[in-house]
Design a protein around this motif. Structure first.
Motif, mmCIF file in Angstrom:
data_model
loop_
_atom_site.group_PDB
_atom_site.id
_atom_site.type_symbol
_atom_site.label_atom_id
_atom_site.label_comp_id
_atom_site.label_asym_id
_atom_site.label_seq_id
_atom_site.Cartn_x
_atom_site.Cartn_y
_atom_site.Cartn_z
ATOM 1 N N LYS A 98 12.830 38.565 17.386
ATOM 2 C CA LYS A 98 12.730 37.045 17.720
ATOM 3 C C LYS A 98 13.843 36.508 18.549
ATOM 4 C CE LYS A 98 12.281 33.234 14.410
ATOM 5 N NZ LYS A 98 11.381 32.669 15.182
ATOM 6 N N GLY A 130 16.205 33.480 19.876
ATOM 7 C CA GLY A 130 17.060 32.319 18.916
ATOM 8 C C GLY A 130 17.734 32.856 17.867
ATOM 9 N N VAL A 131 17.759 34.218 17.519
ATOM 10 C CA VAL A 131 18.627 34.659 16.277
ATOM 11 C C VAL A 131 20.278 34.870 16.726
ATOM 12 C CG1 VAL A 131 16.733 35.653 15.126
ATOM 13 C CG2 VAL A 131 18.048 37.202 16.776
ATOM 14 N N LYS A 161 21.098 37.067 19.453
ATOM 15 C CA LYS A 161 21.169 38.247 20.181
ATOM 16 C C LYS A 161 22.088 38.149 21.430
ATOM 17 C CE LYS A 161 17.707 39.010 22.754
ATOM 18 N NZ LYS A 161 18.545 38.475 23.845
ATOM 19 N N MET A 168 27.080 31.700 29.209
ATOM 20 C CA MET A 168 27.587 32.268 28.116
ATOM 21 C C MET A 168 29.147 32.739 28.392
ATOM 22 S SD MET A 168 25.603 33.631 25.004
ATOM 23 C CE MET A 168 24.221 32.533 24.303
ATOM 24 N N ASN A 188 23.174 37.706 11.842
ATOM 25 C CA ASN A 188 23.713 36.598 12.415
ATOM 26 C C ASN A 188 23.519 35.352 11.452
ATOM 27 O OD1 ASN A 188 25.330 35.338 14.417
ATOM 28 N ND2 ASN A 188 23.628 34.716 15.444
ATOM 29 N N MET A 189 24.157 34.365 11.351
ATOM 30 C CA MET A 189 24.147 33.177 10.851
ATOM 31 C C MET A 189 23.990 33.207 9.642
ATOM 32 S SD MET A 189 21.668 30.895 13.846
ATOM 33 C CE MET A 189 21.793 31.172 15.574
ATOM 34 N N PRO A 224 29.056 34.910 10.350
ATOM 35 C CA PRO A 224 28.910 33.395 9.867
ATOM 36 C C PRO A 224 28.329 32.520 11.001
ATOM 37 C CG PRO A 224 31.014 33.687 10.104
ATOM 38 C CD PRO A 224 30.346 34.902 10.470
ATOM 39 N N LEU A 225 27.444 31.548 10.474
ATOM 40 C CA LEU A 225 26.964 30.248 11.024
ATOM 41 C C LEU A 225 28.213 29.327 11.394
ATOM 42 C CD1 LEU A 225 24.593 28.776 12.198
ATOM 43 C CD2 LEU A 225 24.517 27.704 10.138
ATOM 44 N N ASP A 226 28.832 29.365 12.783
ATOM 45 C CA ASP A 226 30.066 28.884 12.812
ATOM 46 C C ASP A 226 30.035 27.773 14.210
ATOM 47 O OD1 ASP A 226 32.648 28.098 13.808
ATOM 48 O OD2 ASP A 226 33.542 30.255 13.271
ATOM 49 N N ILE A 260 31.246 29.146 17.530
ATOM 50 C CA ILE A 260 30.706 30.026 18.244
ATOM 51 C C ILE A 260 29.723 29.583 19.291
ATOM 52 C CG2 ILE A 260 28.897 31.992 18.000
ATOM 53 C CD1 ILE A 260 30.096 32.826 15.281
ATOM 54 N N ARG A 261 29.101 28.509 18.669
ATOM 55 C CA ARG A 261 28.224 27.687 19.688
ATOM 56 C C ARG A 261 29.030 26.985 20.707
ATOM 57 N NH1 ARG A 261 27.860 23.504 21.446
ATOM 58 N NH2 ARG A 261 28.434 22.412 19.467
ATOM 59 N N SER A 268 30.264 29.423 23.224
ATOM 60 C CA SER A 268 29.269 29.963 24.278
ATOM 61 C C SER A 268 28.629 28.914 25.408
ATOM 62 C CB SER A 268 27.892 30.195 23.584
ATOM 63 O OG SER A 268 28.232 31.533 22.715
HETATM 64 P P1 ADP Z 1 19.089 34.611 21.403
HETATM 65 O O1 ADP Z 1 19.651 35.428 22.542
HETATM 66 O O2 ADP Z 1 18.617 35.368 20.225
HETATM 67 O O3 ADP Z 1 17.792 33.779 21.932
HETATM 68 P P2 ADP Z 1 21.332 33.109 21.574
HETATM 69 O O4 ADP Z 1 22.562 34.091 21.388
HETATM 70 O O5 ADP Z 1 21.143 32.557 22.783
HETATM 71 O O6 ADP Z 1 20.184 33.576 20.769
HETATM 72 O O7 ADP Z 1 21.623 31.956 20.390
HETATM 73 C C1 ADP Z 1 20.899 30.965 20.302
HETATM 74 C C2 ADP Z 1 21.915 29.545 20.063
HETATM 75 O O8 ADP Z 1 22.580 29.864 18.702
HETATM 76 C C3 ADP Z 1 22.795 29.306 21.077
HETATM 77 O O9 ADP Z 1 23.074 27.810 21.240
HETATM 78 C C4 ADP Z 1 24.213 30.008 20.553
HETATM 79 O O10 ADP Z 1 25.566 29.500 20.817
HETATM 80 C C5 ADP Z 1 23.997 29.739 18.849
HETATM 81 N N1 ADP Z 1 24.541 30.674 18.094
HETATM 82 C C6 ADP Z 1 24.338 32.061 18.126
HETATM 83 N N2 ADP Z 1 24.943 32.464 17.070
HETATM 84 C C7 ADP Z 1 25.645 31.638 16.397
HETATM 85 C C8 ADP Z 1 26.344 31.539 14.957
HETATM 86 N N3 ADP Z 1 26.789 32.547 14.451
HETATM 87 N N4 ADP Z 1 26.873 30.345 15.029
HETATM 88 C C9 ADP Z 1 26.362 29.137 15.501
HETATM 89 N N5 ADP Z 1 25.755 29.034 16.519
HETATM 90 C C10 ADP Z 1 25.293 30.618 17.073
#
Ligand code: ADP
Length: 355
Positions: free
Chosen positions: A109, A111-112, A114, A147, A270-271, A307-309, A312-313, A316
């Motif tokens: 999926k 948005g997880v 990855k 990123m 993740n999260m 963690p959801l942190d 991290i966002r 990135s």
């Molecule tokens: P994917 O590659 O699975 O589509 P992304 O790595 O692009 O997902 O992450 C989607 C969003 O979630 C991004 O804005 C990213 O910064 C945020 N994100 C990813 N992992 C975390 C986390 N552990 N805590 C907070 N935000 C996160």
């Protein structure tokens, strides 16, 4: 009847037989190794990369169905050979010269997280002293350049058309999306995507690398399959969130890799939880235990619970992965452990400085 006549007809018919679970046919997959017509008996030799007995059975039935009504063939004998994992080269997968290990970071999926995991993992492996490359394979939604805060363009060598990666935070970076103009991905479909992907993966001049991390596009369709069949992978890491909706797709991703005999390095959840700043409390925003249960079911390791942190966002978005920007933070420690686990798995006999 000339050999060409029956062969052409048989190949055309076999092109209608899909590999179970995929929309690609067994001919373009490279499964048909040999064929001969002896009298009215067609003898086929197939090379599979999966030991799953259901696959040849299903393919065999479809082959026979596809040849029904074709006069010159009254019976079909199929001999199948199961190639060992490294022989995925029979379907075109090859190593990349100078690159010791190639791993894929995948998720069913989108948005997880990855890409975030791939970026931080690449950085951690580079911090441990390995030569690392990161390839963003998402044609439709590339995110690694952002990123990693990469402002460099790609360099394409005239004449050889070889593509040279950018270097950012000590990691060689390449993005398939960088090669396309803003509106071209939408126009690129089906076989063109396959051809572009194969060409791209073979044209990049990575130089000497210990590890190449492929950030796969989300999903388990033809493009992912093309990638895993173009480059011989040493393993795949599956990223999910704890929710069932993400786990369902993670399962599909695991099944896809298993079908083509790529080892699953493990699952990354993740999260997994949110801890308010300065607190050890854990709030399970997306549920808890999903990753661990799935890892057990699939008999793979749960490599990390990230963690959801918000940091991290934020990191990135600002182009400097957390593993670099806040290397001491609790979440970065989780990435570091993940890097160590992957590093040790890939290179059990060497000890990079941080392992
Ligand atoms: P994917 O590659 O699975 O589509 P992304 O790595 O692009 O997902 O992450 C989607 C969003 O979630 C991004 O804005 C990213 O910064 C945020 N994100 C990813 N992992 C975390 C986390 N552990 N805590 C907070 N935000 C996160």
């Amino acid at each position: 009847m000339s050999v060409h006549e029956w062969r052409d007809e048989v190949v055309t018919r076999l092109r209608g037989v899909k590999y179970p679970g995929f929309s690609r046919d067994i001919v373009s997959f490279g499964l048909v190794q040999d064929m001969a017509l002896e009298g009215t008996e067609l003898k086929l030799r197939l090379k599979l990369t999966t030991p799953d007995p259901a696959v040849p059975e299903k393919i065999g039935k479809e082959i026979r169905d596809s040849l029904k009504g074709y006069g010159p063939v009254k019976s079909v004998t199929i001999e199948t050979e199961v190639a060992p994992p490294q022989a995925t080269a029979s379907t075109g997968a090859q190593g990349i010269p100078g690159v010791k290990k190639i791993i894929a970071v995948a998720s069913g999926k989108g948005g997880v997280g990855k890409s975030t995991v791939a970026a931080n993992l690449a950085v951690e492996l580079a911090k441990a002293g390995l030569k690392v490359g990161l390839c963003d394979c998402d044609l439709y939604g590339p995110s690694q350049a952002l990123m990693l805060g990469c402002r460099e363009g790609l360099r394409v060598e005239e004449g050889t058309e070889r593509i040279f990666p950018a270097v950012v935070h000590g990691v060689g970076l390449m993005s398939m999306g960088m090669l396309l103009g803003d509106d071209s991905p939408a126009a690129l479909r089906g076989p063109m995507v396959t051809r572009f992907t194969q060409q791209f993966l073979r044209q990049v001049a990575w130089g000497d690398l210990d590890v190449l991390v492929l950030d796969l596009p989300p999903g388990t369709g033809d493009i992912q399959l093309t990638i895993v069949q173009t480059v011989a992978l040493d393993g795949a890491l599956i990223v999910t969130t704890p929710q069932e909706v993400a786990l369902i797709d993670a399962r599909k991703a695991i099944a896809m890799f298993r079908k083509v005999n790529v080892a699953i390095l493990g699952l990354v959840e993740n999260m997994s939880y949110f801890s308010p700043p300065g607190s050890r409390e854990r709030h399970a925003i997306f549920g808890s235990g999903g990753g661990a249960k799935e890892a057990e079911r699939q008999k793979v390791s749960l490599l990390a619970e990230i963690p959801l942190d918000p940091l991290i966002r934020q990191c990135s978005d600002e182009g400097k992965p957390l593993a670099l920007a806040f290397a001491e933070s609790p979440s970065a420690v989780v990435y570091q452990k993940l890097g160590t686990l992957i590093g040790k798995t890939l290179f059990p006999n060497i000890s990079p400085q941080a392992f």
